[in-house]
Structure formats: C-alpha cells, structure tokens
Design an enzyme around this catalytic site. Sequence first.
Site, PDB file in Angstrom:
ATOM      1  CE1 TYR A   1     -36.749  37.444  94.938  1.00  0.00           C
ATOM      2  CE2 TYR A   1     -39.094  37.576  95.482  1.00  0.00           C
ATOM      3  CZ  TYR A   1     -37.928  36.849  95.402  1.00  0.00           C
ATOM      4  OH  TYR A   1     -37.928  35.532  95.783  1.00  0.00           O
TER       5      TYR A   1
ATOM      6  CB  CYS B   1     -40.394  40.320  83.534  1.00  0.00           C
ATOM      7  SG  CYS B   1     -39.027  39.654  84.472  1.00  0.00           S
TER       8      CYS B   1
ATOM      9  CD  GLU C   1     -33.010  44.384  95.146  1.00  0.00           C
ATOM     10  OE1 GLU C   1     -34.127  44.107  94.669  1.00  0.00           O
ATOM     11  OE2 GLU C   1     -31.940  43.989  94.648  1.00  0.00           O
TER      12      GLU C   1
HETATM   13  N1  SAH Z   1     -39.763  45.801  91.875  1.00  0.00           N
HETATM   14  C1  SAH Z   1     -38.624  46.480  91.317  1.00  0.00           C
HETATM   15  C2  SAH Z   1     -37.522  45.580  90.761  1.00  0.00           C
HETATM   16  C3  SAH Z   1     -37.859  44.176  90.361  1.00  0.00           C
HETATM   17  S1  SAH Z   1     -36.566  43.373  89.495  1.00  0.00           S
HETATM   18  C4  SAH Z   1     -39.081  47.464  90.267  1.00  0.00           C
HETATM   19  O1  SAH Z   1     -40.172  47.347  89.733  1.00  0.00           O
HETATM   20  O2  SAH Z   1     -38.310  48.388  89.968  1.00  0.00           O
HETATM   21  C5  SAH Z   1     -36.163  42.026  90.589  1.00  0.00           C
HETATM   22  C6  SAH Z   1     -35.295  42.418  91.752  1.00  0.00           C
HETATM   23  O3  SAH Z   1     -35.024  41.254  92.516  1.00  0.00           O
HETATM   24  C7  SAH Z   1     -33.922  42.977  91.368  1.00  0.00           C
HETATM   25  O4  SAH Z   1     -33.774  44.251  91.946  1.00  0.00           O
HETATM   26  C8  SAH Z   1     -32.934  41.967  91.948  1.00  0.00           C
HETATM   27  O5  SAH Z   1     -31.758  42.575  92.448  1.00  0.00           O
HETATM   28  C9  SAH Z   1     -33.734  41.351  93.074  1.00  0.00           C
HETATM   29  N2  SAH Z   1     -33.298  39.999  93.485  1.00  0.00           N
HETATM   30  C10 SAH Z   1     -32.847  39.007  92.687  1.00  0.00           C
HETATM   31  N3  SAH Z   1     -32.583  37.902  93.407  1.00  0.00           N
HETATM   32  C11 SAH Z   1     -32.864  38.183  94.695  1.00  0.00           C
HETATM   33  C12 SAH Z   1     -32.771  37.453  95.917  1.00  0.00           C
HETATM   34  N4  SAH Z   1     -32.348  36.204  95.927  1.00  0.00           N
HETATM   35  N5  SAH Z   1     -33.140  38.064  97.059  1.00  0.00           N
HETATM   36  C13 SAH Z   1     -33.579  39.350  97.047  1.00  0.00           C
HETATM   37  N6  SAH Z   1     -33.683  40.096  95.913  1.00  0.00           N
HETATM   38  C14 SAH Z   1     -33.323  39.532  94.751  1.00  0.00           C
END
Ligand code: SAH
Length: 474
Positions: free
Chosen positions: A335, A432, A356
């Site tokens: 993610y 979060c 991601e």
């Molecule tokens: N680590 C990053 C963002 C975390 S937010 C930072 O700190 O900036 C969570 C992220 O998970 C988002 O970018 C969202 O697009 C991604 N996400 C949500 N569902 C997902 C899935 N099923 N597979 C892969 N990524 C996913």
Amino acid sequence: MSTPPVKKGELVDLQIEKFADRGKSLAHIDGYVVFVPGSVPGDRVRVRVTRRRRGYAEGRVEELLEPSPLRVTPRCEYFGTCGGCTWQHIGYETQVASKWESVRDAFVHTGGFDLDAEGIELLPAIPADRPFFYRNKMEFSFGAQRWVTDEEIASGVDLDRGFALGMHVPGRFDRVIDLQVCYLQSELSVAIVNATRDIARERGWEPWDVRTVTGYLRHLVIRTPRHTDDVMVNLVTNGYDEDRIGEYAAFLQSRFPEVTTLVNTVNTGVAQVAFGEEARVVYGPGLVRDRIGRFTFEIGPGSFFQTNTEQAEKLYSVALEFAELRPDDLVYDLYSGVGSISLFLAEHARHVVGIELIEEAVVAARRNAELNGVSNATFVVGDMLEVFGEELLDEHGVPDVLVVDPPRSGMHPKVVERIAELGPERLVYVSCNLQTQARDVAMLRDAYRVEVVQPVDLFPQTFHIESVARLRRR
Ligand code: SAH
C-alpha cells in the site's frame, strides 16, 4: 437480557466517565452504556436519548449541567457545527492522552491482547508541535444551501442564505457553513477562501446546488506545502468556462501572487468529490513540492499526500526505526501510495518493492524515486489480493521485512493469511484506523509477536491517530 433502562426520546442526567471509540464519550446507567458525542469525561449532562439498542443507547447533550475540568474554550466560532474539528473543546494534552488510551483499548478489546502478560510495549503518543495550522491541504465546498449558525441568527445581520463557501455540517451533505475563519491550514488559505467568495458573489457565479444538481462552483482545494513556498489553488467546477476561469486566474494573480499554480478540475458528475474528469492547468506548473526528511515530493491535484507534513516525517521515522533495516535487506512496502515510506526505507536497505492499487500514485512514486536519486526502489501496480503472490516473490525475491500502510478498511483477510504463510522476520504495520489494525494484528498472533506500538498524532483537534506496530516472527 433485561430491558434497557432508558427509552428513546427520554431525558436523563448522566455523569460522563470516559472517552469511547471515535471521539464519543460514555456514561453508564446500572451497567448499561450510553454514548454521548460532544461530551467530555467529567461532565454532568442532561441528555436526550436519540437511539436505543439492546446493548447500548446514544444521546444528544441538551444541557451541560456541570462542565468537566478537562474542557477548554474552543478557539473557533464554528466549532460544534463544522465537520472539520471534533475535539477543540478539550485541551491538546488531554487529546493526546485520550488518543493513547484509544490505542490501548483497541489492542485490548478489539485485538484481545493482554499488553502486560504478552510484553507489548505501548509507547507514549508522539504529539504534534503545532496543534493548529498544521494542514497542508484543505478542501472547501460551495453550496447553494447555507447552514446558518445560532450565532449568525443572533447577530441579526441580513444573510445571503443561497451561497456558502466552507465546510459541510457533519451528516448533512446538502448544507455548507460559510467559513470566515479556520485554524487548521494557514492565514493565506483563509484569505483565499474569503476573497474567492467575494469575487464569485460579485460576478454572480452560482454555487453548486445538490438538490437541482446545477451551479458552476463546486469545491476550492488549497495546498500549502510546509517546506516550500509553492501554493496550489484547485477550483473544481461543473463544466469548463474559459471566460470565468480566465477572470478568476487574473484575480488570483493580482490579489495573491503567492499562488504559484492554478488548476481547474472539471467535475460534471453527481458525486460530491473534489476530483473529476479532467484537471486543466490554468497557470503555473500544475503541481507543488513538499519535503519529508531529505526527500522532495511532487504533488499533483489528484495525489494523496499526508496532510500533516511535519508529523508525517515523525511517523515515517518510527516506521524506519521499527524496521531495524540491515544493508542487505529486501523490503516490501505494501500500500505504498506515492512511495513516501519506500523512499525513507530505501537508503537503509538493499532494495524496496512498493505495491499500490492506483496507477497514478505508482507513476508519481517512480517519479519521486527518480527526483531523489533513489535507484533501489521498484513500484508495482495492482490490487494487493492479486499481486501479492508467488509470481511477485519469484520475480523480486522473498522479503526480510514487510512494511504495510493499508487504507482505513485494513488488509483483506487473505492478504493477512499470505503474510502469515510467507513469514518475514519483521513486520511494521502503520495504520490510521486502530480497529482494523488491532483486528489484523490479532489474526497474525500465532505467527507473530507484537513487540512495540507507537501512536503518532497527525490530526490535532480530531480523535484520529496513526499507530505503528512492530511484529516479530515467533
Ligand atoms: N504509504 C503511503 C500511502 C498509504 S494510504 C503514504 O504514506 O503516503 C493507503 C494506500 O493503499 C492508498 O494509496 C491506496 O490507493 C492503497 N490501496 C487501497 N486498497 C488497495 C488494494 N486493494 N491494493 C493495493 N493498494 C491499495
């Protein structure tokens, strides 16, 4: 089970005992729980029961009989009506202490952990240096149905009820509070809001009307990065109107030369969202830059970026410390968003693989790696459930360390299962949402031991908190 001791609609006097999940507080009547949003532990309140269930009830404060010593005077006149802040009526130290308790409660009640017996160290929460003016991004809404506050009615001033620019009333997506002040972003941001309202009303540009789904102006998104002088204004409109946006651009350039770029996002859909079909750059580069640690990030109008830059740096530093990286480690960052955590980790590891879902974020992550001279990070696009499997492991290798930062809904149970099967030695879980973190971590308890948990406050004046947990394979 006996019948609940209260009826819906009834008035009861309660002594508020403690904070509960999601910023509410609670009291008991003979062991039966009543949740009271907006109250504070130590308050004596007269409460109207709004909802009754077998196991608990919910009530609304009708009268504050005796205020808690934990209460402070909210700084903002819109507090209590505006959906932006929920905790301005308690002092910042109390907010942080309560958030720490909510982390403990999530691990104990949702996760079923016994912190002492299992040797889980819950560190004191890291507070924010600035409890106000901390946001680098705010999204304001235009609305044709203005919510008029009690103070505004009492002021006796003749109000235009057909135009508002500000924040929504919680749970009322048709109502917008016309905000003249806000203490979350910056003085510049508020000045842009007020000046934009003035020009829009003067020129007769119609605000969005959710009932008739008409109107030109929908949202005003302002980005004010912490560590650069870049400023982005993104005006979200229903349709493209060359004359109006040209006029607005000329106005901004003369009144606010600080604004380095103006974007016009066109959203003709019904959904109340501040992104749309098309983001046109009206002037400037169409993006802003901010820095976390020694890394610079380019942030476009649609990119996710942590809204509290200073605290994000602390959060990522905890993640890095918890990962205990060695120079030859292979790390997976699940993610990964725009790659912020990946870049933080990369200089201490052999290689980082970020995964991601959103392609635009992955493109930004690659660009951010290049911009910062990071050559040992690879970013993969796809849904975790599909991508995080054999093929990926064959291609990139079996990770020594896993860092995960899932969305609020947490990880898919199958992804959690795969992590348990794969069994990397260290797992750092950034979250979060305390409830889903505790749930996911509990699912891993046969394979992993939770060693340490560090709450970090990124969202002062709200009940939200980030929490980082380190797990080690048993
Ligand atoms: N680590 C990053 C963002 C975390 S937010 C930072 O700190 O900036 C969570 C992220 O998970 C988002 O970018 C969202 O697009 C991604 N996400 C949500 N569902 C997902 C899935 N099923 N597979 C892969 N990524 C996913």
